[in-house]
Design a protein around this motif. Sequence first.
Motif, PDB file in Angstrom:
ATOM      1  N   ASN A   5     -18.445  63.984  25.698  1.00 36.00           N
ATOM      2  CA  ASN A   5     -18.384  63.177  26.917  1.00 36.00           C
ATOM      3  C   ASN A   5     -17.541  61.927  26.743  1.00 36.00           C
ATOM      4  N   SER A   6     -17.127  61.602  25.520  1.00 38.85           N
ATOM      5  CA  SER A   6     -16.381  60.370  25.295  1.00 38.85           C
ATOM      6  C   SER A   6     -14.894  60.532  25.584  1.00 38.85           C
ATOM      7  N   THR A   7     -14.425  61.751  25.838  1.00 38.88           N
ATOM      8  CA  THR A   7     -13.020  61.944  26.190  1.00 38.88           C
ATOM      9  C   THR A   7     -12.913  62.188  27.686  1.00 38.88           C
ATOM     10  N   PRO A   8     -11.894  61.642  28.305  1.00 33.63           N
ATOM     11  CA  PRO A   8     -11.705  61.928  29.727  1.00 33.63           C
ATOM     12  C   PRO A   8     -11.305  63.393  29.903  1.00 33.63           C
ATOM     13  N   PRO A   9     -11.613  64.000  31.044  1.00 34.12           N
ATOM     14  CA  PRO A   9     -11.275  65.415  31.243  1.00 34.12           C
ATOM     15  C   PRO A   9      -9.766  65.660  31.263  1.00 34.12           C
ATOM     16  N   THR A  10      -9.017  64.698  31.758  1.00 31.43           N
ATOM     17  CA  THR A  10      -7.564  64.811  31.778  1.00 31.43           C
ATOM     18  C   THR A  10      -6.983  63.456  31.441  1.00 31.43           C
ATOM     19  N   GLY A  11      -5.706  63.431  31.175  1.00 29.24           N
ATOM     20  CA  GLY A  11      -5.045  62.164  30.893  1.00 29.24           C
ATOM     21  C   GLY A  11      -4.392  62.174  29.529  1.00 29.24           C
ATOM     22  N   LEU A  12      -4.023  60.994  29.089  1.00 32.80           N
ATOM     23  CA  LEU A  12      -3.316  60.836  27.825  1.00 32.80           C
ATOM     24  C   LEU A  12      -4.045  59.825  26.954  1.00 32.80           C
ATOM     25  N   LEU A  13      -4.061  60.094  25.648  1.00 31.35           N
ATOM     26  CA  LEU A  13      -4.731  59.222  24.697  1.00 31.35           C
ATOM     27  C   LEU A  13      -3.737  58.703  23.676  1.00 31.35           C
ATOM     28  N   PRO A  41       1.997  65.894  19.491  1.00 26.88           N
ATOM     29  CA  PRO A  41       2.082  64.677  20.303  1.00 26.88           C
ATOM     30  C   PRO A  41       3.103  64.816  21.423  1.00 26.88           C
ATOM     31  N   VAL A  42       2.978  63.941  22.411  1.00 26.72           N
ATOM     32  CA  VAL A  42       3.912  63.862  23.528  1.00 26.72           C
ATOM     33  C   VAL A  42       4.579  62.496  23.440  1.00 26.72           C
ATOM     34  N   LYS A  43       5.908  62.480  23.357  1.00 27.48           N
ATOM     35  CA  LYS A  43       6.657  61.222  23.299  1.00 27.48           C
ATOM     36  C   LYS A  43       6.935  60.742  24.721  1.00 27.48           C
ATOM     37  N   LEU A  44       6.465  59.546  25.039  1.00 24.96           N
ATOM     38  CA  LEU A  44       6.751  58.955  26.345  1.00 24.96           C
ATOM     39  C   LEU A  44       7.943  58.009  26.282  1.00 24.96           C
ATOM     40  N   GLY A  45       8.264  57.557  25.112  1.00 24.09           N
ATOM     41  CA  GLY A  45       9.372  56.632  24.911  1.00 24.09           C
ATOM     42  C   GLY A  45       9.642  56.521  23.425  1.00 24.09           C
ATOM     43  N   PRO A  46      10.588  55.693  23.037  1.00 20.48           N
ATOM     44  CA  PRO A  46      10.942  55.603  21.624  1.00 20.48           C
ATOM     45  C   PRO A  46       9.793  55.102  20.744  1.00 20.48           C
ATOM     46  N   ARG A  47       8.878  54.321  21.310  1.00 20.76           N
ATOM     47  CA  ARG A  47       7.765  53.795  20.519  1.00 20.76           C
ATOM     48  C   ARG A  47       6.407  54.117  21.131  1.00 20.76           C
ATOM     49  N   THR A  48       6.358  55.100  22.002  1.00 23.09           N
ATOM     50  CA  THR A  48       5.107  55.462  22.667  1.00 23.09           C
ATOM     51  C   THR A  48       4.835  56.946  22.490  1.00 23.09           C
ATOM     52  N   THR A  49       3.752  57.227  21.784  1.00 22.68           N
ATOM     53  CA  THR A  49       3.336  58.600  21.543  1.00 22.68           C
ATOM     54  C   THR A  49       1.901  58.750  22.019  1.00 22.68           C
ATOM     55  N   VAL A  50       1.616  59.853  22.696  1.00 21.42           N
ATOM     56  CA  VAL A  50       0.275  60.116  23.222  1.00 21.42           C
ATOM     57  C   VAL A  50      -0.082  61.580  22.965  1.00 21.42           C
ATOM     58  N   TRP A  51      -1.346  61.893  23.196  1.00 22.13           N
ATOM     59  CA  TRP A  51      -1.828  63.264  23.126  1.00 22.13           C
ATOM     60  C   TRP A  51      -2.577  63.561  24.407  1.00 22.13           C
ATOM     61  N   ARG A  52      -2.490  64.798  24.857  1.00 27.83           N
ATOM     62  CA  ARG A  52      -3.198  65.215  26.071  1.00 27.83           C
ATOM     63  C   ARG A  52      -4.696  65.239  25.775  1.00 27.83           C
ATOM     64  N   ALA A  53      -5.479  64.661  26.677  1.00 26.23           N
ATOM     65  CA  ALA A  53      -6.936  64.606  26.508  1.00 26.23           C
ATOM     66  C   ALA A  53      -7.514  66.014  26.397  1.00 26.23           C
ATOM     67  N   GLU A  54      -6.935  66.952  27.136  1.00 25.25           N
ATOM     68  CA  GLU A  54      -7.421  68.330  27.087  1.00 25.25           C
ATOM     69  C   GLU A  54      -7.250  68.926  25.688  1.00 25.25           C
ATOM     70  N   ASP A  55      -6.120  68.614  25.038  1.00 22.49           N
ATOM     71  CA  ASP A  55      -5.871  69.124  23.684  1.00 22.49           C
ATOM     72  C   ASP A  55      -6.858  68.531  22.683  1.00 22.49           C
ATOM     73  N   ILE A  56      -7.150  67.241  22.826  1.00 23.15           N
ATOM     74  CA  ILE A  56      -8.095  66.584  21.914  1.00 23.15           C
ATOM     75  C   ILE A  56      -9.501  67.121  22.135  1.00 23.15           C
ATOM     76  N   ALA A  57      -9.885  67.332  23.401  1.00 21.02           N
ATOM     77  CA  ALA A  57     -11.204  67.899  23.697  1.00 21.02           C
ATOM     78  C   ALA A  57     -11.330  69.299  23.109  1.00 21.02           C
ATOM     79  N   ALA A  58     -10.275  70.099  23.203  1.00 21.52           N
ATOM     80  CA  ALA A  58     -10.301  71.449  22.629  1.00 21.52           C
ATOM     81  C   ALA A  58     -10.415  71.387  21.106  1.00 21.52           C
ATOM     82  N   LEU A  59      -9.704  70.450  20.484  1.00 15.90           N
ATOM     83  CA  LEU A  59      -9.798  70.281  19.035  1.00 15.90           C
ATOM     84  C   LEU A  59     -11.213  69.888  18.638  1.00 15.90           C
TER      85      LEU A  59
END
Length: 71
Positions: A5-13, A41-59
């Motif tokens: 429950n500590s991860t959002p269902p969707t979004g970026l972390l 990871p998903v690169k949003l910019g040269p110094r911004t990296t995120v992961w999909r909340a769905e991928d982290i929840a699945a992990l």
Amino acid sequence: MFNQNSTPPTGLLRLPQVLALIPVGKSSWWRGCKTGRYPKPVKLGPRTTVWRAEDIAALMQSLSNQGADNE
């Protein structure tokens, strides 16, 4: 083991949010991402990296299942 429950269902972390959920160090996390053990990871910019909340929840779910299988 993990609080699903500590991860959002969707979004970026960001990395600190991911590491608060998955108990590994930064170096181990990046090594796992490179080898495919952890989500890509998903690169949003040269110094911004995120992961999909769905991928982290699945992990987290797969890690919980592995822990339950070992009991």
